[in-house]
Scaffold this motif. Sequence first.
Motif, PDB file in Angstrom:
ATOM      1  N   GLY A  35     -31.089  17.386  27.787  1.00 29.59           N
ATOM      2  CA  GLY A  35     -30.624  18.263  28.850  1.00 29.59           C
ATOM      3  C   GLY A  35     -31.665  18.607  29.893  1.00 29.59           C
ATOM      4  N   THR A  60     -25.835   1.489  23.954  1.00 28.06           N
ATOM      5  CA  THR A  60     -26.237   2.820  24.375  1.00 28.06           C
ATOM      6  C   THR A  60     -27.052   3.477  23.268  1.00 28.06           C
ATOM      7  OG1 THR A  60     -24.156   3.759  23.604  1.00 28.06           O
ATOM      8  CG2 THR A  60     -24.274   3.129  25.922  1.00 28.06           C
ATOM      9  N   TRP A 106     -32.114  13.206  27.501  1.00 28.33           N
ATOM     10  CA  TRP A 106     -31.127  13.305  26.424  1.00 28.33           C
ATOM     11  C   TRP A 106     -30.974  14.728  25.921  1.00 28.33           C
ATOM     12  CZ3 TRP A 106     -32.834  15.118  21.713  1.00 28.33           C
ATOM     13  CH2 TRP A 106     -34.230  15.178  21.543  1.00 28.33           C
ATOM     14  N   SER A 113     -26.620  15.684  36.494  1.00 30.67           N
ATOM     15  CA  SER A 113     -25.937  16.180  35.301  1.00 30.67           C
ATOM     16  C   SER A 113     -25.301  15.013  34.566  1.00 30.67           C
ATOM     17  CB  SER A 113     -24.874  17.211  35.683  1.00 30.67           C
ATOM     18  OG  SER A 113     -23.883  16.617  36.512  1.00 30.67           O
ATOM     19  N   ARG A 114     -24.889  15.298  33.333  1.00 28.16           N
ATOM     20  CA  ARG A 114     -24.241  14.271  32.527  1.00 28.16           C
ATOM     21  C   ARG A 114     -22.767  14.601  32.416  1.00 28.16           C
ATOM     22  NH1 ARG A 114     -26.789  13.276  26.761  1.00 28.16           N
ATOM     23  NH2 ARG A 114     -25.879  15.330  26.382  1.00 28.16           N
ATOM     24  N   LYS A 149     -20.635  11.381  28.351  1.00 27.47           N
ATOM     25  CA  LYS A 149     -22.041  11.213  27.958  1.00 27.47           C
ATOM     26  C   LYS A 149     -22.625   9.859  28.292  1.00 27.47           C
ATOM     27  CE  LYS A 149     -21.970  14.749  24.409  1.00 27.47           C
ATOM     28  NZ  LYS A 149     -22.336  15.137  23.031  1.00 27.47           N
ATOM     29  N   ASN A 150     -21.844   8.958  28.851  1.00 29.41           N
ATOM     30  CA  ASN A 150     -22.421   7.695  29.288  1.00 29.41           C
ATOM     31  C   ASN A 150     -22.455   7.617  30.800  1.00 29.41           C
ATOM     32  OD1 ASN A 150     -19.683   7.502  29.722  1.00 29.41           O
ATOM     33  ND2 ASN A 150     -19.585   5.327  29.239  1.00 29.41           N
ATOM     34  N   ASN A 202     -18.874  14.430  30.677  1.00 26.02           N
ATOM     35  CA  ASN A 202     -18.362  14.705  29.340  1.00 26.02           C
ATOM     36  C   ASN A 202     -18.386  13.468  28.461  1.00 26.02           C
ATOM     37  OD1 ASN A 202     -17.865  17.399  29.887  1.00 26.02           O
ATOM     38  ND2 ASN A 202     -15.804  16.994  30.668  1.00 26.02           N
ATOM     39  N   SER A 218     -28.795   7.346  21.715  1.00 27.25           N
ATOM     40  CA  SER A 218     -28.629   8.795  21.709  1.00 27.25           C
ATOM     41  C   SER A 218     -29.786   9.481  22.414  1.00 27.25           C
ATOM     42  CB  SER A 218     -28.504   9.305  20.280  1.00 27.25           C
ATOM     43  OG  SER A 218     -29.648   8.949  19.533  1.00 27.25           O
TER      44      SER A 218
END
Length: 125
Positions: free
Chosen positions: A54, A27, A52, A69-70, A74-75, A72, A29
């Motif tokens: 937002g 993954t 990444w 949306s992402r 984040k993956n 919590n 960032s």
Amino acid sequence: VQLQASGGGLVQAGGSLRLSCAASGRTFSTFTMAWFRQAPGKEREFVACFKWNGGTYYVDSVKGRFTISRGNAKNTVYLQMNSLKPEDTAVYYCAAEIDDSVNYYPLRERDYDYWGQGTQVTVSS
């Protein structure tokens, strides 16, 4: 990077579904994750993407009805689909690419390096 899409199903017009796309393996960032869809007899089309930083971008036909949306963790990226219409019926695919741009929104299939399997969304009238 492996992507696992889930959440499709059968729903009546006006209903809602939430699709999930979970990334695993290597993954990064900075990335962009997106949803595409392909209806029978049609080409695959861009639906929405999440950057990444937002930033989000939607195809006009889903603006105001779909939200990307992402999670919590984040993956995971979600696609909340409300006020569904029969014309939203398609196989939905999630995709991802390593992307550190700030304001560029990749909208083409060839922009994405990683793809998940499709999940069927069927909206009955």
